[in-house]
Design a protein around this motif. Structure first.
Motif, PDB file in Angstrom:
ATOM      1  N   LEU A 163       0.811  -1.219   0.000  1.00 30.71           N
ATOM      2  CA  LEU A 163       0.000   0.000   0.000  1.00 30.71           C
ATOM      3  C   LEU A 163       0.842   1.266   0.000  1.00 30.71           C
ATOM      4  CD1 LEU A 163      -2.642  -1.040   2.701  1.00 30.71           C
ATOM      5  CD2 LEU A 163      -2.921  -1.103   0.215  1.00 30.71           C
ATOM      6  N   THR A 164       2.079   1.158   0.396  1.00 28.86           N
ATOM      7  CA  THR A 164       2.941   2.324   0.597  1.00 28.86           C
ATOM      8  C   THR A 164       3.253   3.016  -0.730  1.00 28.86           C
ATOM      9  OG1 THR A 164       3.942   1.182   2.477  1.00 28.86           O
ATOM     10  CG2 THR A 164       5.087   3.125   1.638  1.00 28.86           C
ATOM     11  N   ALA A 285       3.358  13.443   1.171  1.00 30.20           N
ATOM     12  CA  ALA A 285       1.976  13.834   1.444  1.00 30.20           C
ATOM     13  C   ALA A 285       0.975  12.920   0.748  1.00 30.20           C
ATOM     14  CB  ALA A 285       1.749  15.283   1.010  1.00 30.20           C
ATOM     15  N   ASP A 286       1.448  12.133  -0.214  1.00 28.46           N
ATOM     16  CA  ASP A 286       0.577  11.186  -0.914  1.00 28.46           C
ATOM     17  C   ASP A 286       0.465   9.931  -0.064  1.00 28.46           C
ATOM     18  OD1 ASP A 286      -0.932   9.824  -2.766  1.00 28.46           O
ATOM     19  OD2 ASP A 286       0.755   9.378  -4.102  1.00 28.46           O
ATOM     20  N   SER A 287      -0.348  10.003   0.958  1.00 22.31           N
ATOM     21  CA  SER A 287      -0.468   8.924   1.950  1.00 22.31           C
ATOM     22  C   SER A 287      -1.149   7.697   1.336  1.00 22.31           C
ATOM     23  CB  SER A 287      -1.286   9.441   3.128  1.00 22.31           C
ATOM     24  OG  SER A 287      -1.415   8.487   4.128  1.00 22.31           O
ATOM     25  N   PRO A 288      -0.764   6.488   1.769  1.00 24.05           N
ATOM     26  CA  PRO A 288       0.193   6.185   2.839  1.00 24.05           C
ATOM     27  C   PRO A 288       1.655   6.265   2.385  1.00 24.05           C
ATOM     28  CG  PRO A 288      -0.800   4.164   2.023  1.00 24.05           C
ATOM     29  CD  PRO A 288      -1.490   5.282   1.311  1.00 24.05           C
ATOM     30  N   PRO A 324      -2.237   1.581   7.699  1.00 23.05           N
ATOM     31  CA  PRO A 324      -1.474   0.577   6.948  1.00 23.05           C
ATOM     32  C   PRO A 324      -0.664   1.221   5.829  1.00 23.05           C
ATOM     33  CG  PRO A 324      -3.728  -0.165   7.280  1.00 23.05           C
ATOM     34  CD  PRO A 324      -3.679   1.264   7.733  1.00 23.05           C
ATOM     35  N   GLY A 325       0.588   0.783   5.699  1.00 21.28           N
ATOM     36  CA  GLY A 325       1.458   1.309   4.659  1.00 21.28           C
ATOM     37  C   GLY A 325       2.182   2.576   5.041  1.00 21.28           C
ATOM     38  N   SER A 326       1.963   3.076   6.267  1.00 20.55           N
ATOM     39  CA  SER A 326       2.665   4.293   6.710  1.00 20.55           C
ATOM     40  C   SER A 326       3.461   3.977   7.967  1.00 20.55           C
ATOM     41  CB  SER A 326       1.657   5.425   6.933  1.00 20.55           C
ATOM     42  OG  SER A 326       0.725   5.091   7.951  1.00 20.55           O
TER      43      SER A 326
END
Length: 765
Positions: A163-164, A285-288, A324-326
């Motif tokens: 997801l990252t 800033a483009d989360s995650p 998730p992914g952060s």
């Protein structure tokens, strides 16, 4: 003869990779990697150059195998072999006498890793009544843990997965610092076009070569760089408005604070392109998105606290927290917390009264710890106390030197070599030489062991059980059983401190007779027994996300562990201790006085910024230099610089160079790499284990040891924690026609020659 297969673990880095050991008549005859146990990745050991040392070093002729007591002048190399009972009886008697004369703060300790367990020493010190345990916490682990706790209420870790969208690797080089599963993840990310990889490091490292974007800031300007990213994200409306509104406090104050940190201002201060800062900010800033930081920002002196605070704020305003992914808020351990194992609360009043940090490093102190635990106790979590109250070396050295505020006359050293690895080697040497008692617990006769009164042989990997729990700030422990009983008369460190503690009136607190029993009791609350743990190599629970949204017994979201229940962008906790509510960059440490600079410049020397401490496989700081294969590949210490810098200095790869500051000098050879111009990176922890440590040179600690230049003095350290600097310094530099001492090479102990290796340095560029 029967051969048994025993499950056991490596101990030459913090990952404790699993082995199957072939044991014949109590001796290990072979080892093979076991990918069925944690960390469950055969490629890690396949790419590791250290793991075979477990077999090579367990019966090395260089090992200390029996208790030794000094019988000549300190450092003379004259020892007598004694029994364990005689050694521990004598040490206990001397400590008892010193405590009666000067009080329980009379003993200090120094500890390192990764080949040890921290809490047995901390427990012994707590029960003895001394707060004077030293380590590398202030320049390694403590700043991140403190700022995570103050901002979020507990610690966080990157959760990098499919997801990252982007990953920032800031001030660390996992290609060299470890051979972990994390490094394998970074390699996979670099091949994935959908995930952006940013590396922030003044050196173009192996990790940076994989990056979509390499940013090389001036040393110590990381906080300014992060604040400009925060400002840009806010100005461009890229922040997570809903998350900030619902779960952050102090946002308006933050907006006003960061306005002056424009991209252009940061570009000038940091020496990087404004467009690169913009890209990094937009990607994060483009989360995650996730960030992993390391000692590159842990060891920048006054800037360490504001940089880690800015890092936390970046996570928060982009919503890259507990997602998730952060980055995920970690769970506290289900097993017994380290804060209970170390017994700090059993003797809190005495320890707090004797703590030298009080009023000097207000966060890194007993009162600071108590306040932050009150402020962040909403979720009933406790950080390990001995790490986060550990004594500042400057204060302990002063007590050794002057007896103020009270005398420190004894020292216990475990798994570290402070004559080499502590700042200002000359000062450390003078202070230690004046002590009444030095006890060293180690594998080898290090330079520090050479000046000790007692050298006690420590059990190594495969001779002792392993239990790595990262201070209890996460719900994971890994390791396993010993394969054999310790060879010769070596002992596990737990056994040493238990037996010494029992001689000093601590018997009621050391109920478990062995380390294995202590670990089994530590695991008991999880429902896992010791045998199961050793069989699978790990005790953990899957990470959970969005824990702040979980409902409490009243049906309300649990939130974060801070006093407000939200993420504290502006910190009232820091303000109450005399710190800044929001991160403010500070000046870097200077090692060279104006008079020293003027004197050396008049002699043709050049003044340049300096960083040090970058990891280089297969070494780990000062460790493993006694491995002949490693030394053949990398026999001499180097100072790295860009080609442009070398040309300005009139130097070529392989030529000699000397670095100097007010405290001392150190000699190296030149290596030319791709890195930031007008900057030097010096090898850290260099010495010569092959030399006789009793010949006056103490294993070469005066020749190429960068710590002969450094300083931990509090006047230029970070004021709240006391962090000194290895990564934002200065020095004077000149060519050095005097060749480095090469006894080991000249005598054939290393199958290479200095000239051949230096020629290779030049030809590789």
């Amino acid at each position: 003869m029967s051969v048994e297969t025993k499950k056991t673990n490596c101990h030459y880095c913090g990952y404790l990779c699993a082995f199957d050991a072939q044991v014949e008549d109590g001796r290990i005859v072979d080892i093979t990697p076991d990918p069925t146990r944690y960390p469950y990745d055969a490629s890690i050991l396949a790419g590791c150059r250290r793991w075979k040392m477990n077999l090579e070093m367990i019966d090395s002729p260089e090992r200390v195998n029996h208790p030794l007591r000094r019988c000549g002048e300190r450092g003379s190399g004259k020892w007598e072999r004694i029994s364990w009972d005689e050694a521990l009886d004598d040490i206990a008697l001397r400590l008892t006498t010193l405590r009666k004369q000067h009080g329980s703060g009379v003993v200090a300790s120094m500890i390192g890793g990764p080949h040890t367990s921290f809490w047995p020493l901390h427990k012994f010190m707590s029960l003895f009544g001394s707060p004077n345990n030293m380590g590398i916490g202030q320049i390694c682990w403590n700043p991140r843990i403190w700022m995570d706790a103050i901002t979020f209420g507990w610690t966080v870790e990157a959760d990098i997965n499919e997801l990252t969208n982007s990953v920032i690797i800031w001030g660390t080089n996992p290609a060299e610092s470890d051979n972990s599963a994390f490094w394998r993840a970074i390699i996979r990310i670099s091949k994935d076009d959908t995930t952006k990889l940013v590396v922030v490091d003044p050196r173009y490292t192996k990790t940076a070569r994989l990056a979509d974007l390499w940013i090389a800031p001036n040393p110590g300007t990381d906080c300014t760089l992060m604040l400009s990213m925060i400002n840009y994200i806010i100005e461009q409306d890229l922040y997570d408005k809903q998350f900030v509104q619902d779960w952050c406090v102090g946002f308006d104050e933050l907006v006003a604070h960061v306005k002056r940190y424009s991209l252009e201002m940061a570009a000038e201060v940091c020496g990087v392109a404004a467009d690169d800062i913009r890209k990094a900010a937009e990607w994060f800033a483009d989360s995650p998105a996730a960030m992993v930081s390391g000692r590159g920002i842990d060891q920048i002196g006054k800037n360490v606290l504001p940089t880690h605070r800015a890092r936390c704020i970046l996570f928060a305003i982009t919503g890259n927290i507990d997602k998730p992914g952060s980055c995920l808020i970690l769970d506290k351990s289900d097993f017994v917390e380290e804060v209970d194992l170390e017994c700090t609360f059993d003797n809190w009043e005495t320890l707090e009264k004797l703590s030298m940090n009080t009023g000097i490093t207000p966060l890194q102190s007993y009162s600071g710890y108590a306040q932050i635990m009150r402020d962040t106790n909403k979720l009933n979590r406790r950080l390990p106390a001995r790490y986060l109250t550990s004594a500042h070396p400057d204060l302990v050295l002063k007590a050794m030197e002057t007896g103020e505020p009270y005398p420190v006359r004894a020292l216990i050293v475990e798994a570290t070599n402070p004559l080499l690895t502590y700042a200002d080697t000359h000062r450390v040497y003078r202070a230690l030489m004046g002590l009444d008692l030095i006890v060293v617990i180690d594998y080898f006769m290090t330079p520090t062991a050479a000046i000790a009164d007692f050298v006690l042989p420590s059990a190594a990997a495969m001779e002792r059980a392993t239990f790595q729990a990262h201070g209890g700030v996460a719900n994971i422990a890994y390791g396993g059983a010993a394969a054999v009983e310790p060879y010769y008369e070596r002992k596990c460190d737990y056994d040493i401190f238990r037996e010494l503690g029992c001689r000093l009136g601590q018997a009621d607190a050391w109920m478990q007779e062995t380390f294995e029993q202590a670990c089994a009791d530590t695991l008991a609350p999880t429902g896992m027994d010791w045998e199961t743990y050793c069989q699978i190599g790990i005790c953990s629970q899957p990470p959970r996300s969005y824990k702040h949204l979980e409902l409490d017994e009243d049906g309300n979201p649990k939130g974060f562990g801070t006093a407000s229940g939200k993420i504290e962008l502006a910190s009232s906790a820091l303000e109450s201790l005399g710190g800044d509510r929001l991160p403010c960059p500070a000046d870097n440490r200077t090692l060279c006085s104006d008079a020293f600079i003027a004197e050396r410049e008049s002699q043709g020397w050049v003044h340049l910024p300096l960083i040090t401490g970058g990891r280089k496989q297969p070494y780990n700081a000062s460790m493993y230099m006694n491995n002949p294969a490693f030394r053949e590949k990398y026999p001499l210490p180097v100072v790295e610089m860009s080609r442009s810098t070398a040309e300005k200095l009139g130097l070529k790869a392989g030529e000699g160079i000397v670095l100097a500051a007010d405290n001392g000098e150190a000699r190296f050879v030149v290596d030319i790499i791709e890195m930031k111009d007008d900057l030097l990176h010096a090898d850290y922890g260099w010495w010569h284990p092959e030399w006789d440590v009793a010949d006056g040179r103490l294993g070469g600690i005066w020749e190429s040891n960068i710590n002969t230049l450094t300083s931990c003095s509090l006047d230029q350290s970070e004021p709240m924690i006391g962090t000194w600097s290895y990564n934002a310094l200065d020095c004077m530099v000149a060519s050095d026609p005097t060749p480095l001492t090469t006894d080991a090479i000249d005598k054939g102990h290393i199958g290479n020659t200095r000239s051949a290796w230096c020629d290779k340095l030049s030809s590789d560029k």
